[in-house]
Design an enzyme around this catalytic site. Structure first.
Site, PDB file in Angstrom:
ATOM      1  N   TRP A 187       0.818  -1.211   0.000  1.00 34.02           N
ATOM      2  CA  TRP A 187       0.000   0.000   0.000  1.00 34.02           C
ATOM      3  C   TRP A 187       0.858   1.270   0.000  1.00 34.02           C
ATOM      4  O   TRP A 187       0.339   2.347   0.239  1.00 34.02           O
ATOM      5  CB  TRP A 187      -0.926  -0.007   1.215  1.00 34.02           C
ATOM      6  CG  TRP A 187      -1.845  -1.197   1.257  1.00 34.02           C
ATOM      7  CD1 TRP A 187      -3.072  -1.293   0.655  1.00 34.02           C
ATOM      8  CD2 TRP A 187      -1.633  -2.446   1.921  1.00 34.02           C
ATOM      9  NE1 TRP A 187      -3.621  -2.531   0.900  1.00 34.02           N
ATOM     10  CE2 TRP A 187      -2.762  -3.259   1.671  1.00 34.02           C
ATOM     11  CE3 TRP A 187      -0.594  -2.970   2.692  1.00 34.02           C
ATOM     12  CZ2 TRP A 187      -2.895  -4.559   2.176  1.00 34.02           C
ATOM     13  CZ3 TRP A 187      -0.713  -4.264   3.191  1.00 34.02           C
ATOM     14  CH2 TRP A 187      -1.858  -5.031   2.933  1.00 34.02           C
ATOM     15  N   ASP A 188       2.145   1.122  -0.227  1.00 33.13           N
ATOM     16  CA  ASP A 188       3.072   2.256  -0.147  1.00 33.13           C
ATOM     17  C   ASP A 188       3.008   2.918   1.230  1.00 33.13           C
ATOM     18  O   ASP A 188       3.059   4.134   1.341  1.00 33.13           O
ATOM     19  CB  ASP A 188       2.787   3.277  -1.266  1.00 33.13           C
ATOM     20  CG  ASP A 188       3.976   4.220  -1.485  1.00 33.13           C
ATOM     21  OD1 ASP A 188       5.030   4.005  -0.866  1.00 33.13           O
ATOM     22  OD2 ASP A 188       3.831   5.177  -2.252  1.00 33.13           O
ATOM     23  N   TYR A 189       2.881   2.106   2.261  1.00 31.50           N
ATOM     24  CA  TYR A 189       2.929   2.621   3.633  1.00 31.50           C
ATOM     25  C   TYR A 189       4.373   2.677   4.124  1.00 31.50           C
ATOM     26  O   TYR A 189       4.659   2.330   5.275  1.00 31.50           O
ATOM     27  CB  TYR A 189       2.089   1.745   4.572  1.00 31.50           C
ATOM     28  CG  TYR A 189       0.588   1.871   4.399  1.00 31.50           C
ATOM     29  CD1 TYR A 189       0.007   3.048   3.934  1.00 31.50           C
ATOM     30  CD2 TYR A 189      -0.264   0.821   4.728  1.00 31.50           C
ATOM     31  CE1 TYR A 189      -1.369   3.168   3.789  1.00 31.50           C
ATOM     32  CE2 TYR A 189      -1.641   0.934   4.592  1.00 31.50           C
ATOM     33  CZ  TYR A 189      -2.188   2.105   4.122  1.00 31.50           C
ATOM     34  OH  TYR A 189      -3.544   2.217   3.991  1.00 31.50           O
TER      35      TYR A 189
END
Lengths: 127, 736
Positions: free
Chosen positions: B394-396
């Site tokens: 999630w591109d966290y």
């Protein structure tokens, strides 16, 4: 009939324009609202859209009933908005602000519609 | 009678138009990322799908570097044994002078707390602009706007030291902004990755060069084109004893790359004489992008000390000539925090290359991505790892810098703690000796195995249940907003057409998925400020969901998604934050804000940005929490509304907290800087900046006067106006 159109006053033209605006705003509510209902979302939009389009068509036909139908839809919209978001102003804004502004215009158009309906009845009767 | 109707109509139509203006947004609809392809536009590969043999296999370990990637054409850097690193001299940042701001977060603990108390909630309303300084870095004619300076100056003694967005360094007179010296770094436009940013410079006192000689006090920076530069703090002249005339080439050992693929934007910490560097690797380009290796260098000589290469954990040396560090490993682009007492550097990590597809990642990568990794600066090996997202797609990646603090222990003792904010809005409080949570962390079930065959999601994810969450509840259809019932309906349809089961909704191919919290946070690189006296922690955060979809390779090709190192790469077609080719994986990625792409307004209701004060001394309770930013500079179709409505805008950049009981923060997209009462949350002063305030402010004292400085550099992604101005405020000078 052409004479009849030719003798319209600006307020009547504006009322007919309002009817077209109401129809144009109602149609996407019907179409997208139906899609939303089919996806399991809220049923409000498609129902309200149908009533609003009907109201717009009736106003376009110079029928006073159209104005009352719109106002009924507006009353329903307020009730639905309260049901969905309560008294939260941020939530109410998109739901009722625009429709209420339109509603004020519809109220302003009621005397015009009365006059148009009266004339239509007499002129129509003559023909 | 007629005329009155006309008046009524005109007046009503005017009124009807006002709600069009009363809405916030944060981007334009004509961006390449405006819309996802939707259903029927992408298909999962099947057994019949032709795939080149070995297409997904890692590249040969021999991948030569083209000329120009080594920006200043520097010679290879020799290595020394960690034992040969000289004992570090005492540093100013350990205990800054009262009026100084010595490090990015002021001190070694990165608290962003200054004891200065001349400016208070009572007198802040009198703050006036004292001076501005122009860095000279902004997009010139013919250059795409990739600017977001994000700079925080430091102040040590008689100098205010900073860097421009393109890495020129300068020393300013802190009382009037006059330039004392300037070092021209010579960074070229093509070296800008996604963003031209320089968050700050580092002040270092040498142990080998005696006081009074050049380069006893040094200013160091890491650059967009992967150099580490050291200059003399008094003159700005390059330090000849450091590297090669003051520079070292950090592309050494990185293998094949192109300018702008890897770059550095954060000030590197110096821990016990070892300067530790990380770098960003442009997101979403290819699975086998250049390595995310973390490296340590001798702060005195610039010589190589160690490397931490995730897929090559036992080899801490530089690769032999022609070889390179393992490719595609998680990179770290956030500011790191040093800890001299424990000999650790706390590295906030991101994802392996190709953020939204995890099937090609190694177990070693999965163990350290989107985590805090505490690396021993003597060896280059991790001492502990705390992961904030398992198998992140999630591109966290963590954008925030860890802040160090003391927490009361169970037996009345004091525990050295670390606060790690995340994009998820989960704030983890860890024992920095062991990495164990001090406040409870629960592993909770998460949606799994997900939608992508062969790429299962983690069955659980960690939640910091002892800290207030910096997020709003999961989205509902009735949370959709708009100017009218019609655009609200449009957003409700978008909501229903996507996969969404709350946080950690797995990526999908058949239709879009909603990602909330979005990749802009929660908390991003602005990090947090912490007042150790009052125990108040200040956090600003975003409510900006994303609307994403995986696309098969055919669709990705059709969309023109190409990696940055492709000869046909179109710089306007995809960047780190938008669509990505994710070459060498089966999928590309289309990333868009969860918005009405025709009005440019977010689909979810406001607020889009918040600020929260948390009492860390009395049970981590929220003291106050408010929307941050007004609708004055935002509106549908990117038009400003000039409305003073505090709607809460997306924000980037952090806060400062002072002994005077004030929080200074810009960050919001309304281009204002504010002073907020630390204890009540009341805004006591605000001023309009010449550009977006997407930077961390700082405060210092010079000649008995307290100043507040903010880089109003703007931010291209946040759609705020770019400027090259550092704006400095102070109270009016006392007469007589």
């Amino acid at each position: 009939m052409s004479n009849n159109f030719g003798s319209r006053k600006p307020a009547e033209w504006l009322t007919l324009a309002l009817a077209i605006v109401i129809i144009l705003l109602g149609l996407p509510m019907v179409i997208m609202g139906a899609q939303l209902a089919m996806l399991g979302g809220s049923d409000y939009y498609v129902i309200c859209g149908i009533v609003v389009v009907a109201a717009g068509v009736l106003i376009l036909m110079s029928r006073l009933l159209g104005a009352f139908l719109y106002l009924a839809a507006l009353a329903g919209t307020w009730l639905w908005a309260f049901y969905e978001v309560g008294v939260d102003p941020v939530g109410l804004l998109p739901r009722v602000f625009g429709p209420t502004i339109l509603g004020i215009l519809v109220v302003c158009a009621i005397p015009v519609l009365r006059r148009m309906e009266a004339r239509r009845t007499t002129v129509g009767g003559a023909i | 009678m007629r005329r009155s109707y006309l008046f009524a109509t005109v007046a009503s139509l005017t009124l009807a138009c006002t709600p069009l203006l009363a809405h916030a947004q944060f981007a334009k609809p004509d961006e390449p990322t405006a819309a996802v392809p939707g259903p029927g536009n992408a298909h999962e590969p099947t057994a019949e799908t032709p795939v080149e043999k070995g297409f997904f296999a890692p590249p040969s370990p021999f991948a030569p570097q083209k000329a120009g990637v080594n920006a200043a054409n520097l010679p290879d850097n020799p290595a020394i044994d960690p034992a040969e690193v000289p004992q570090m001299a005492p540093q100013e940042s350990a205990d800054p002078a009262r009026g100084d701001w010595v490090a990015y977060g002021r001190d070694d603990h990165q608290t962003r707390y200054s004891p200065l108390d001349q400016i208070t909630p009572e007198n802040a309303s009198q703050l006036k602009q004292a001076f501005v300084y122009h860095t000279g870095s902004y997009p010139r004619a013919g250059q795409a706007n990739k600017w977001a300076a994000e700079t925080t100056p430091i102040k040590v003694g008689d100098g205010l030291y900073m860097c421009s967005a393109m890495n020129d360094m300068m020393k300013l007179d802190p009382t009037n902004g006059h330039e004392i010296w300037r070092y021209n770094a010579g960074v070229k436009y093509h070296s800008i990755p996604y963003t031209a940013a320089c968050k700050g410079v580092v002040y270092y006192t040498s142990s080998t060069i005696p006081e009074g000689q050049p380069c006893h006090h040094r200013i160091l920076e890491s650059t967009l084109d992967m150099r580490l530069i050291a200059v003399d703090a008094d003159t700005g002249k390059a330090c000849s004893t450091f590297g090669f005339n003051g520079q070292i080439n950090l592309m050494q050992g990185m293998g094949e790359s192109v300018p702008g693929f890897v770059s550095m934007t954060t000030p590197p910490p110096i821990v016990n004489g070892v300067i530790v560097v990380n770098h960003e690797v442009l997101d979403g380009q290819r699975r086998w992008a250049p390595s995310g290796v973390i490296r340590g260098y001798d702060a005195e000589s610039g010589k190589f000390v160690w490397a931490w290469d995730v897929n090559n954990p036992d080899n801490h040396n530089q690769p032999e000539p022609g070889k390179h560090y393992s490719r595609g490993t998680p990179n770290s682009w956030a500011a790191m925090t040093g800890d001299n007492a424990l000999g650790l550097v706390y590295v906030p990590t991101g994802n392996s290359a190709s953020d939204y597809y995890s099937a090609l990642r190694s177990p070693a990568e999965n163990a350290v991505s989107s985590a805090v990794v505490a690396i021993d600066v003597k060896t280059g090996s991790p001492r502990w790892v705390f992961q904030t997202v398992h198998k992140d797609v999630w591109d966290y990646d963590i954008g925030s810098q860890a802040t160090l603090m003391d927490m009361p222990g169970p037996n009345g003792d004091t525990v050295p703690a670390l606060i790690m904010p995340t994009k998820r809005g989960q704030t983890f409080v860890l024992d920095r000796r062991t990495g164990k949570p001090i406040l409870p962390v629960e592993e909770r079930p998460a949606p799994s195995p997900g939608m992508v065959a062969g790429d299962p999601r983690s069955p659980t994810q960690p939640w910091s249940v002892g800290m207030p969450e910096l997020r709003v509840p999961d989205l509902k259809e009735s949370d959709m907003w708009g100017m009218s019932p019609i655009d609200q309906l449009f957003c409700r349809l978008k909501f229903r057409r996507a996969n969404y089961v709350g946080e950690f909704t797995p990526p999908s191919i058949d239709k879009p998925w909603i990602e909330y919290p979005g990749y802009n946070g929660g908390s991003d690189w602005g990090s947090m400020s912490y007042d150790p006296k009052s125990g108040i922690l200040i956090a600003n955060w975003n409510v900006t969901p994303m609307y994403d979809q995986l696309v098969d390779r055919k669709k990705a090709d059709k969309l023109g998604l190409l990696p940055v190192d492709s000869p046909n790469f179109n710089p306007k077609g995809g960047g780190a934050e938008g669509n990505g080719a994710m070459s060498e994986t089966p999928y590309g990625i289309v990333v868009t804000p969860f918005w009405d792409q025709y009005t440019g307004m977010m689909c979810n209701k406001p607020p889009y940005g918040m600020i929260t004060a948390i009492d860390m001394k009395h049970g981590q309770k929220v003291l106050w929490q408010h929307p941050l930013g007004t609708a004055r500079a935002n509106g549908p179709w990117g038009l400003p509304t000039f409305l003073p409505w505090t709607i809460g805008t997306p924000n980037n950049g952090g806060s400062v907290v002072t002994g005077g009981g004030l929080v200074f923060i810009a960050a919001a997209t309304d281009n204002q800087i504010r002073a907020i009462d630390e204890h009540t949350g009341k805004v006591v002063w605000s001023a309009v900046l010449p550009g977006g305030g997407q930077a961390n402010p700082m405060t210092y004292e010079a000649n008995g006067r307290q100043y507040v400085a903010i880089m109003a550099g703007g931010h291209h992604f946040m759609m705020t106006p770019v400027s090259d101005q550092l704006v400095v405020y102070a109270l009016p000078e006392k007469k007589g």
